[in-house]
Every structure is written in structure tokens, then in C-alpha cells.
Design an enzyme around this catalytic site. Sequence first.
Site, short mmCIF file in Angstrom:
data_model
loop_
_atom_site.label_atom_id
_atom_site.label_comp_id
_atom_site.label_asym_id
_atom_site.label_seq_id
_atom_site.Cartn_x
_atom_site.Cartn_y
_atom_site.Cartn_z
N SER A 1 -42.27 6.51 -42.52
CA SER A 1 -42.30 7.42 -41.87
C SER A 1 -42.67 7.48 -40.72
O SER A 1 -42.91 6.08 -40.10
CB SER A 1 -42.80 9.24 -42.18
OG SER A 1 -44.51 9.19 -41.93
N LYS A 2 -42.51 8.41 -39.44
CA LYS A 2 -42.78 7.95 -38.04
C LYS A 2 -44.99 7.62 -37.92
O LYS A 2 -44.95 6.41 -37.83
CB LYS A 2 -43.21 9.40 -36.92
CG LYS A 2 -42.95 8.50 -35.77
CD LYS A 2 -42.36 9.34 -34.95
CE LYS A 2 -42.02 8.65 -33.81
NZ LYS A 2 -40.52 7.88 -33.90
N ARG A 3 -45.35 7.80 -38.97
CA ARG A 3 -47.13 7.62 -38.97
C ARG A 3 -47.22 6.21 -39.28
O ARG A 3 -48.34 5.42 -39.38
CB ARG A 3 -47.42 8.60 -39.62
CG ARG A 3 -47.51 8.52 -41.39
CD ARG A 3 -48.43 9.86 -41.89
NE ARG A 3 -47.34 10.21 -43.23
CZ ARG A 3 -48.50 9.19 -44.01
NH1 ARG A 3 -48.46 9.05 -44.72
NH2 ARG A 3 -47.05 9.58 -45.39
#
Length: 431
Positions: free
Chosen positions: A204-206
Site C-alpha cells: 500500500s501507499k505506506r
Amino acid sequence: MIQNNIRVRFAPSPTGYLHLGSARTALFNWLYARHTGGVFVLRIEDTDKSRSKKEYLDEILEDIKWLGLDWDEGPIFQSERIKKYTEYATKLLDAKLAYREGEAIIFKVPPSRVVKINDMVHGEICFNTDQIKDQVLMKSDGLPAYNFACVIDDHETNITHIIRGDDHISNTPKQMLFYEALAIPAPCFAHMPLMMGKDGAKLSKRHGGVSVSEYKREGFLPDALANYLLLLGWSPGEEREIISLEEAAGLFDVKNLSNVQAKFDIDKLRWLNGEYMRNMDTKSLAKLLKSRSSSETDNTYFEKVVELYKTRLKTLSEFTDMTENFFKDDFKIEEDAKKKMDKFLKDENTKKAIMDFTKELEKSNTFTHGEIENICRKTAKKFNIKAASLIHPTRAAISGRSTGAGIFEMMEVLGKERVIERLKRIFSHPL
Ligand code: GLU
């Protein structure tokens, strides 16, 4: 060994940007085609009209090319082949292997059968058809279901190997039943474990981002990203990590795909990207960096700054911040640098030494880093202080930072006029 009959494909759905996992799938298919002298087919699975978008398609194609991949056939658009799917579905209807539910055509899944897949990555996987419900072939809107269109296209384009993510394993027994019902041979399957974040969670983005375009924007080089992706699920051996696509194509084999989940590590990618940047010739790197900046500085000066920083950069986008002081006089002053400056200026002797250093520098004709260093060391000696007591405040004054490239080299590139002006500024307007 050339095996000319190998045909693989990459079949993205233009319903989103190119995901890193999909890019890795494309990469492995491409490598296999190039390794075997086979054919890489590009197919666009765009039958979901409401979710497919032209902007996604354009970006997917652009990103595949940006990564250095090319295709031999296609793109084949499924949306242009609806008639074909209908023909095949009608065959199954006529053979009583499918039935109608309103306008939809449904495949009758035979009960209590075991479907075996000899997966090239996972080995034998068995499914019982009692766990599979009847399958839609053509939906009531006249469009094909994914599993059906996929089988027809793979068959019609003579695909020999399907290399794709594990998320498609559950589709494979359904597809196998269609191959069998249509009496057409099934290709070989290789399902790769999905790529996860370093913590084992879904990417994911993180973890740093999920789409190729995000990494492109962040200033990763295509060669470095492609190199990193191919290490996630395959290894060139001998603990090698830096390898070009061309070389990887020479060594790649599906049989060596890993059956262990790959973990995406942004720090490793940053390291690899840094290695690619440091190995680029300065002129090309400068050209790339300049195309991303608004700087109108002349190329020679720009290249000198790049030369100074290329070993310190991990991404292209770090350059602007890191080198701000080379392109404007009102650069940011970091808190740390300000503190250092205050500390040294508190000492009257050091203050005098900096003034003297400035004066001596003004007299310098060549202003080379060697000469600047000599002046620095002489001044330090004269005032009985360490060279560091001159270097720290000077660095703060000319760059607003407490770390960076070699101080004397920085001064040389900045040029005498700017350096003197900035050193004098310490006393007229303290930081
Ligand atoms: N369109 C599917 C996807 O993007 C392709 C699946 C396949 O490779 O068969 O996941």
C-alpha cells in the site's frame, strides 16, 4: 537454447494505474519471451466498460515502455472481440455444456471432479469441482466474463505459458474446465506469490506507493525499478543484485521463479536507485535532472553541481532540495546549521578567523578546491583553531546545512563571488 514456440502474454485491465505487482508480472513474461526467443503478446482486458478508462490504458502502455519492455504482438483489445466470445459460448450451448439464464450463457460445472494443475511454481494443485459453482460465460449485457474471454484469447493467440500472480490461482480450475469442454489444449501455468510490503501486509501507499507512476514521479530510474522488481521473485544467482534487463533475459527461467512471498523494501529500492544514479555519466544524469527542474542555469554549472552530488542522491527528486543553495541565494537554513553557526560565532577568536579566512579567499585568483583548502588550513593554524571550526560555520553560511558534499569542492563550484558574499552575510545578517 532458442525455443521459438514459446508465447506469453501480459493482460492488464485498464481499470487502474499499473500496479507494481502487475509490472513485475509483465517483466517476468517479457524476460521469458526474450530468453527463449519467443513472443510477448500484449492484451488489454477492457470488457468492464464502466471501469475501463482511456487514461489508465495510456498510462499502462507508457509505463510498460518506460520500464524498458516492448511487446511483439498486440495490443489486442477484448472489447473488439465480443463476437468471438459469443461464437465459442454458443458452441458450448449447442453441446449442452452450457445453458441460458435469460440473456446470460452459463457453463455447467461437472460435479465431483478433481481438476489438477501442474503449476510451474507451486507444483500440483488440486481442486474439487464441488467447490465451484456454475460459471457465467456471457453476461446478460452480452459481454464475456473474465475467465471465459481469457481462455478464448489465450487459445486463439497460441499462448504456451501463463505467468501471473497467485491471486489468479482460484480462476485456473474454472479456466481448465473451459479448455476441456472446448477440447483445446491448456497452456502451462506459473503463479507467482504476490508481492507484499516489508511488514507482510498487502502493498500500500505506506510502503512507498503501489503504482509504477508514483515511483516515476518520485524520481526512480526505470532501469533501477525494473532491476528491483525482478529481484522480487527471481534471483540471478551468486548473490548478484545489480543486473540489466538484457542480462537478466539471458539468465531467466520460469523454473527458477520463487515460491516464497516477495517483500517489497523501499529502502532497498532507494539503495539500488542510488547505485544506478552514481553509475550514470554525469552529463546524462544532469540532462534528466534538468528536465525535472525549473532551473535555467547553464549546463556546465548544472553538471558541476550534479557531479558533486550524484553519489549522495537516492532519487532524482532529492536533488532540488539538496542543492537549493547552488541555484538561489535565499536558500533554507536548517536549524542544525544555525545552531552550529551560533556556537562558533560565540567565540571571538573563531569569529576573527572567519573574517580573516574571508579576506584571504578574496585574494585568491584561482579559487580551486585545493587552494581554498590551503587557505583554510593556514588560517586555522594562524588562529590556533581546528580547521573544523572554520569549516562548520562556512558550510552553514554557504549552504544552510550541516551536511553535504565536500566543503572545498562546494565552494569551488559556487564560485568566489557567491562564497564571499555569503560569508560576509554572517556578520551583517546573522543566520
Ligand atoms: N486482467 C487480469 C489482471 O489484470 C489478467 C489476468 C491474467 O493474467 O490471466 O489481473
